[in-house]
Design a protein around this motif. Structure first.
Motif, PDB file in Angstrom:
ATOM      1  N   THR A 259       0.856  -1.185   0.000  1.00 10.86           N
ATOM      2  CA  THR A 259       0.000   0.000   0.000  1.00 10.86           C
ATOM      3  C   THR A 259       0.889   1.231   0.000  1.00 10.86           C
ATOM      4  OG1 THR A 259      -1.910   1.072   1.061  1.00 10.86           O
ATOM      5  CG2 THR A 259      -0.192   0.219   2.524  1.00 10.86           C
ATOM      6  N   THR A 260       0.367   2.331  -0.518  1.00  2.00           N
ATOM      7  CA  THR A 260       1.110   3.583  -0.583  1.00  2.00           C
ATOM      8  C   THR A 260       0.385   4.647   0.233  1.00  2.00           C
ATOM      9  OG1 THR A 260       1.977   3.061  -2.787  1.00  2.00           O
ATOM     10  CG2 THR A 260       2.049   5.360  -2.107  1.00  2.00           C
TER      11      THR A 260
ATOM     12  N   ASN B  20       0.529   8.786   1.918  1.00  4.18           N
ATOM     13  CA  ASN B  20       1.216  10.069   1.878  1.00  4.18           C
ATOM     14  C   ASN B  20       2.011  10.241   3.171  1.00  4.18           C
ATOM     15  OD1 ASN B  20      -0.328  11.573   3.948  1.00  4.18           O
ATOM     16  ND2 ASN B  20      -2.024  11.451   2.481  1.00  4.18           N
ATOM     17  N   PHE B  21       2.939  11.161   3.153  1.00  5.36           N
ATOM     18  CA  PHE B  21       3.898  11.327   4.244  1.00  5.36           C
ATOM     19  C   PHE B  21       3.197  11.557   5.577  1.00  5.36           C
ATOM     20  CE2 PHE B  21       6.729  13.839   6.903  1.00  5.36           C
ATOM     21  CZ  PHE B  21       7.940  13.179   6.771  1.00  5.36           C
TER      22      PHE B  21
ATOM     23  N   ASP C  71       8.947   4.208   5.328  1.00  5.36           N
ATOM     24  CA  ASP C  71       8.911   3.641   3.990  1.00  5.36           C
ATOM     25  C   ASP C  71       9.582   2.268   3.978  1.00  5.36           C
ATOM     26  OD1 ASP C  71       8.432   3.897   1.085  1.00  5.36           O
ATOM     27  OD2 ASP C  71      10.615   3.873   0.963  1.00  5.36           O
TER      28      ASP C  71
ATOM     29  N   HIS D 145       4.629   1.815   1.438  1.00  2.41           N
ATOM     30  CA  HIS D 145       5.456   2.756   0.690  1.00  2.41           C
ATOM     31  C   HIS D 145       4.971   4.172   1.016  1.00  2.41           C
ATOM     32  CE1 HIS D 145       7.171  -0.577  -1.558  1.00  2.41           C
ATOM     33  NE2 HIS D 145       5.939  -0.997  -1.814  1.00  2.41           N
ATOM     34  N   VAL D 146       5.897   5.072   1.301  1.00  3.99           N
ATOM     35  CA  VAL D 146       5.545   6.429   1.714  1.00  3.99           C
ATOM     36  C   VAL D 146       6.008   7.416   0.652  1.00  3.99           C
ATOM     37  CG1 VAL D 146       5.805   8.190   3.502  1.00  3.99           C
ATOM     38  CG2 VAL D 146       5.788   5.758   4.134  1.00  3.99           C
ATOM     39  N   THR D 147       5.085   8.243   0.163  1.00  2.00           N
ATOM     40  CA  THR D 147       5.437   9.254  -0.830  1.00  2.00           C
ATOM     41  C   THR D 147       6.129  10.436  -0.151  1.00  2.00           C
ATOM     42  OG1 THR D 147       3.252  10.289  -0.610  1.00  2.00           O
ATOM     43  CG2 THR D 147       3.514   8.627  -2.320  1.00  2.00           C
ATOM     44  N   PRO D 148       7.113  11.055  -0.813  1.00  2.00           N
ATOM     45  CA  PRO D 148       7.813  12.206  -0.217  1.00  2.00           C
ATOM     46  C   PRO D 148       6.858  13.373   0.011  1.00  2.00           C
ATOM     47  CG  PRO D 148       9.019  11.313  -2.105  1.00  2.00           C
ATOM     48  CD  PRO D 148       7.668  10.674  -2.119  1.00  2.00           C
ATOM     49  N   ASP D 149       7.179  14.193   1.011  1.00  2.00           N
ATOM     50  CA  ASP D 149       6.395  15.392   1.312  1.00  2.00           C
ATOM     51  C   ASP D 149       7.122  16.610   0.737  1.00  2.00           C
ATOM     52  OD1 ASP D 149       4.052  16.373   3.207  1.00  2.00           O
ATOM     53  OD2 ASP D 149       5.730  17.777   3.463  1.00  2.00           O
TER      54      ASP D 149
ATOM     55  N   THR E 190      10.983  16.357   5.653  1.00  2.00           N
ATOM     56  CA  THR E 190      11.692  15.079   5.588  1.00  2.00           C
ATOM     57  C   THR E 190      11.806  14.604   7.030  1.00  2.00           C
ATOM     58  OG1 THR E 190      13.858  16.171   5.703  1.00  2.00           O
ATOM     59  CG2 THR E 190      12.987  15.675   3.510  1.00  2.00           C
TER      60      THR E 190
END
Length: 401
Positions: free
Chosen positions: A162-163, A165-166, A263, A290-294, A298
């Motif tokens: 799964t993905t 957001n930050f 992540d 999985h974590v999307t970048p913000d 960071t």
């Protein structure tokens, strides 16, 4: 760990399309590729793809586990060496269905087994335990894996991704995950018996699934023909799952994402994997996050990091500016004569910790140069530059020494 009897009838390496000496990374890569191609969601109504998907998943569950793979390889090496002979049962006329007892002439060479597996085996000796090699034959009773495979078994573990957001990953959240896999039958609730009925204990074996007999120095267990080694009888099988208690279907699972998940981290959901046959426990589901970048933050462990653009005048004169946090904005005081690149620490404004409390927010100040100045600003900057020189300030006075 017992080698599953049906393992010996399968070439798991061929199922995944890899060599027998493939690395763990190659096996993982091959499985992911095939699972994506054959997943029931991508092949609705394709029974051949669904069956292939099951085989690929089973092959991966064995070859991706170091201990299982080692045992599988050792058992297959024994078979290919010619030291094991027989058809559907072990040892030709040895363990299992139609034969009598144990033999050293048409089946296993006990001396060779001892050399291969470190046992002290001899024709009638007790040093080598066949149960350790070929699947729970019972320390003294020789139960074959073919018999054992008919017993209810725990379901396989499943993998999912799964993905997030930050910010959801940092603060925690509950998501809904769609999974297509063998699941408990909705009609019989996994029992395998027609709705309104239940499996009953087999009276001839008292639920053990085996009948025992002694022959010479050995005791043998054979599958009870009355219940085919299951230990139970189903008088009226469930029509929806053909008595297996399992059906492939899509289901929705609520997954609680713990605070601070990173992540690549895996979350284990106990009992949410493949259903066990005929009421056996389900496997587990492992969800890789999985974590999307913000665009702003960071992180480093439980600390958050942010870069704060400032003007030269704010660094020289000092200022109070607004800084974003996970909970909104806060005012941060920049002391006069702050150096470019200085890190300001805001306590307790970072990533929540599972044990309580939070990390810190680390704010790095960075000078932003204006792309264009009007005439008044340029004149003021020139005046400042002259005053700077007159004061004796040299930004490169100690540079390069």
């Amino acid at each position: 760990m017992a080698v599953q009897r049906e393992w010996l009838d399968r070439d798991f390496y061929a199922d995944l399309g890899v060599a027998s000496d493939a690395s763990a990374a190659d096996i993982k890569k091959a499985y992911r590729k095939l699972a994506a191609q054959l997943h029931p969601d991508r092949n609705p109504g394709d029974s051949a793809a669904e069956e292939r998907f099951k085989k690929v998943s089973e092959a991966n569950s064995v070859l991706s586990d170091t201990a299982k793979r080692k045992e599988y390889d050792e058992a297959r090496a024994l078979m290919s060496s010619g030291r094991y002979r027989g058809g559907d049962s072990f040892g030709g006329g040895g363990f299992g269905g139609g034969g009598g007892g144990y033999t050293t002439t048409g089946g296993f060479d006990m001396g060779d087994l001892g050399d291969l597996f470190g046992g002290a085996a001899s024709g009638g000796g007790g040093g080598f335990d066949l149960g350790d090699l070929l699947g729970g034959m019972g320390r003294s009773r020789g139960r074959t894996q073919q018999q054992q495979s008919q017993r209810p078994r725990r379901g396989n573990d499943l993998q999912a991704e799964t993905t997030l957001n930050f910010r959801d990953a940092v603060t925690g959240n509950t998501i809904r995950l769609e999974v297509t896999s063998p699941s408990p039958c909705t009609s019989c609730h996994g029992s395998g018996a027609k709705s309104g009925t239940s499996p009953r204990t087999c009276p001839s074996c008292n639920g053990t699934g085996f009948i025992h007999r002694d022959q010479g120095h050995f005791g043998f267990a054979e599958p009870d023909p009355e219940c085919q080694g299951t230990g139970t009888r189903i008088d009226k099988p469930c029509a929806q799952c053909s008595g297996t208690g399992v059906q492939v279907r899509k289901r929705s699972i609520n997954v609680k994402i713990p605070v601070g998940v990173e992540d690549g981290q895996r979350i284990r959901l106990t009992g949410q994997g493949e259903a066990g046959r005929r009421g056996a426990p389900s496997g587990d589901l492992y969800v890789t996050v999985h974590v999307t970048p913000d665009p702003v933050f960071t992180r480093s462990g439980h600390d958050l990091k942010v870069t704060l653009p400032v003007s030269i005048s704010e660094l020289v004169l000092g200022a109070t500016v607004s800084v974003p946090t996970l909970d909104g904005t806060v005012g941060v005081k920049i002391p006069p004569n702050t150096a470019d690149g200085r890190v300001l620490r805001l306590k307790g404004r970072g990533v929540p910790k599972r044990a309580g409390g939070k990390g810190d927010l680390l704010v790095t100040v960075k000078v932003a140069v204006p792309p264009k100045l009007d005439d008044a600003a340029l004149d003021a900057m020139k005046t400042y530059a002259e005053a700077e020189k007159a004061a004796g300030f040299d930004p490169r006075a100690d540079w390069g020494r």
